[in-house]
Design a protein around this motif. Structure first.
Motif, PDB file in Angstrom:
ATOM      1  N   ASP A 148       8.195  33.345  30.354  1.00  0.00           N
ATOM      2  CA  ASP A 148       6.978  33.016  29.624  1.00  0.00           C
ATOM      3  C   ASP A 148       6.132  32.039  30.440  1.00  0.00           C
ATOM      4  O   ASP A 148       6.071  30.852  30.120  1.00  0.00           O
ATOM      5  CB  ASP A 148       7.363  32.402  28.266  1.00  0.00           C
ATOM      6  CG  ASP A 148       6.170  32.137  27.370  1.00  0.00           C
ATOM      7  OD1 ASP A 148       5.076  32.654  27.662  1.00  0.00           O
ATOM      8  OD2 ASP A 148       6.342  31.399  26.372  1.00  0.00           O
ATOM      9  N   LYS A 152       2.811  30.722  27.167  1.00  0.00           N
ATOM     10  CA  LYS A 152       1.761  31.372  26.365  1.00  0.00           C
ATOM     11  C   LYS A 152       2.326  32.158  25.184  1.00  0.00           C
ATOM     12  O   LYS A 152       1.747  32.182  24.102  1.00  0.00           O
ATOM     13  CB  LYS A 152       0.923  32.283  27.262  1.00  0.00           C
ATOM     14  CG  LYS A 152       0.095  31.520  28.287  1.00  0.00           C
ATOM     15  CD  LYS A 152      -0.704  32.460  29.175  1.00  0.00           C
ATOM     16  CE  LYS A 152      -1.506  31.689  30.220  1.00  0.00           C
ATOM     17  NZ  LYS A 152      -2.245  32.607  31.128  1.00  0.00           N
ATOM     18  N   LYS A 155       3.402  29.774  22.424  1.00  0.00           N
ATOM     19  CA  LYS A 155       2.240  29.225  21.723  1.00  0.00           C
ATOM     20  C   LYS A 155       1.692  30.217  20.705  1.00  0.00           C
ATOM     21  O   LYS A 155       1.240  29.838  19.619  1.00  0.00           O
ATOM     22  CB  LYS A 155       1.153  28.850  22.732  1.00  0.00           C
ATOM     23  CG  LYS A 155       1.482  27.611  23.556  1.00  0.00           C
ATOM     24  CD  LYS A 155       0.427  27.365  24.628  1.00  0.00           C
ATOM     25  CE  LYS A 155       0.830  26.213  25.542  1.00  0.00           C
ATOM     26  NZ  LYS A 155      -0.107  26.047  26.675  1.00  0.00           N
TER      27      LYS A 155
END
Length: 412
Positions: A148, A152, A155
């Motif tokens: 990741d 992102k 999130k």
């Protein structure tokens, strides 16, 4: 929670396997595939056909009123309570915005990907069991770049109800599009944040029961990270080496030098897992790994990463790059895994850029125990003299382990 409408993101082998059991259970299922994909166009027209190891063939037809086949570019405003994510982990970042747009905070997001998941560091209940110094390292960056980049995905989806899945179902897609399931499939599921269990328990257990009654034996576990590690140990013992050599599992395990290498890989990965809070007693022994990979249905199987390379597609190389990154964060020296990760990264580049050649870059000599670069690799435009020097250095590490010389993991 409504279980009548379910979204499956990724209509490949695993997504089709899970979706077929849900369709058999009379649930409404929407399959979403990549836009502009020939495979997505094909299943929209002809549906999906699966063959099971007990002789059953099952078709999911596009005119079935319980089923929809769509792609990621089609306008769809529906919000789903249950989403099964069955894309490969290296494609997850691309579909994460789509998943967020079609879910809400209480949506159950089932992640059926191989390897260390992006959600590994989510949930304070997990971090509480780790060494304080390691926790400080993790809290400064609670994601792995191998899975990741920049965090992102976490999130976008970290505020959803995340469910980890471990799918044990060797399967593959034929040139005709038939999805062949090689042995009776099983799946384990578990909430990433155990504190959500009381609220989500009824829905999860209901789904487990439905899937189990319709061809996919599924059970709930409170130790989903442990189950991920057990599956990853098996993948590292077979998937990575198959992608590098082009050999099916039976060919790999018939070579005593490869078995030496597998033993070293298992020793290194166990050191990493134990450092990250997995009890050593819960990790599979070498014997258990071999029991699994030598079961009928596994031996002649070319694992998924090798299938991707053979088709000249991006593969889940984070199967090994992610645990190597975890080792680096914790200060653990894993020379064999690190060398395999570098070789695998090159192998993917080679497979993608040499369509007219065999995809594998390595050959194991059965008698000498040496692992060698294939001659075609030396002649490829992908390889220059500097890259040759780098790869040879990594091959030396691999040959040390394959020939059963001293090579054990240690804390740096």
């Amino acid at each position: 929670m409504n279980t009548k409408s379910i979204l499956i993101v990724g209509a490949g082998s695993v997504g089709s396997l899970i979706g077929a059991s849900l369709v058999k259970a009379n649930l409404t299922v929407t399959f979403v595939g990549r836009s502009q994909s020939n495979y997505t166009k094909k299943i929209k027209q002809a549906g999906i056909t699966l063959s099971y190891p007990w002789g059953e063939k099952y078709r999911i037809l596009p005119n079935n009123p319980q089923v929809r086949f769509v792609d990621t570019e089609e306008e769809q405003k529906e919000i789903f309570d249950i989403i099964i994510v069955a894309v490969k982990s290296n494609n997850l970042a691309a579909v994460a915005p789509y998943i967020r747009d079609h879910s809400h905070k209480n949506s159950l997001i089932f992640h059926a990907q191989n390897g260390i998941p992006y959600w590994w560091f989510a949930g304070n209940n997990y971090l509480a069991c780790l060494d304080a110094n390691l926790v400080r390292q993790i809290k400064s960056r609670n994601y792995l770049n191998a899975i990741d980049p920049g965090g992102k995905i976490l999130k976008l989806l970290g505020d959803r109800t995340l469910v980890g899945c471990v799918v044990k179902a060797p399967c593959g897609k034929t040139k005709q599009g038939l999805i062949e399931v090689k042995k009776p499939p099983k799946m384990l599921v578990g909430l990433v944040n155990a504190q959500q269990y009381c609220f989500q328990k009824p829905t999860i257990h209901y789904l487990c029961s439905l899937l189990s009654n319709h061809g996919l034996t599924t059970s709930y576990t409170e130790k989903i990270r442990t189950e991920v590690c057990q599956k990853l140990a098996i993948n590292l013992a077979t998937n990575v080496l198959a992608a590098l050599t082009g050999c099916a599992i039976a060919e790999l395990t018939a070579n005593p030098h490869v078995n030496n290498l597998i033993a070293t890989i298992l020793a290194e990965i166990k050191q990493v897992f134990v450092t990250y809070g997995i009890e050593r007693s819960n990790l599979p022994s070498e014997e258990k790994v071999y029991d699994y990979i030598t079961e009928p249905g596994s031996q002649k199987h070319l694992p998924s990463l090798a299938q991707d390379f053979a088709c000249r597609q991006l593969g889940e190389i984070n199967l090994i790059t992610a645990p190597v990154e975890m080792a680096e964060i914790a200060g653990i020296n894993t020379p064999i895994m690190a060398s395999l990760a570098k070789l695998l990264q090159f192998a993917q580049t080679y497979a993608l850029n040499t369509p007219n050649s065999k995809f594998n870059i390595l050959t194991f000599e059965h008698h000498s125990g040496y692992c060698l670069l294939n001659n075609a690799v030396y002649q490829s435009h992908v390889l220059d003299r500097y890259k040759i020097s780098e790869l040879v250095a990594h091959l030396i590490q691999i040959n040390i382990a394959a020939r059963n010389l001293n090579c054990q993991p240690s804390v740096a």
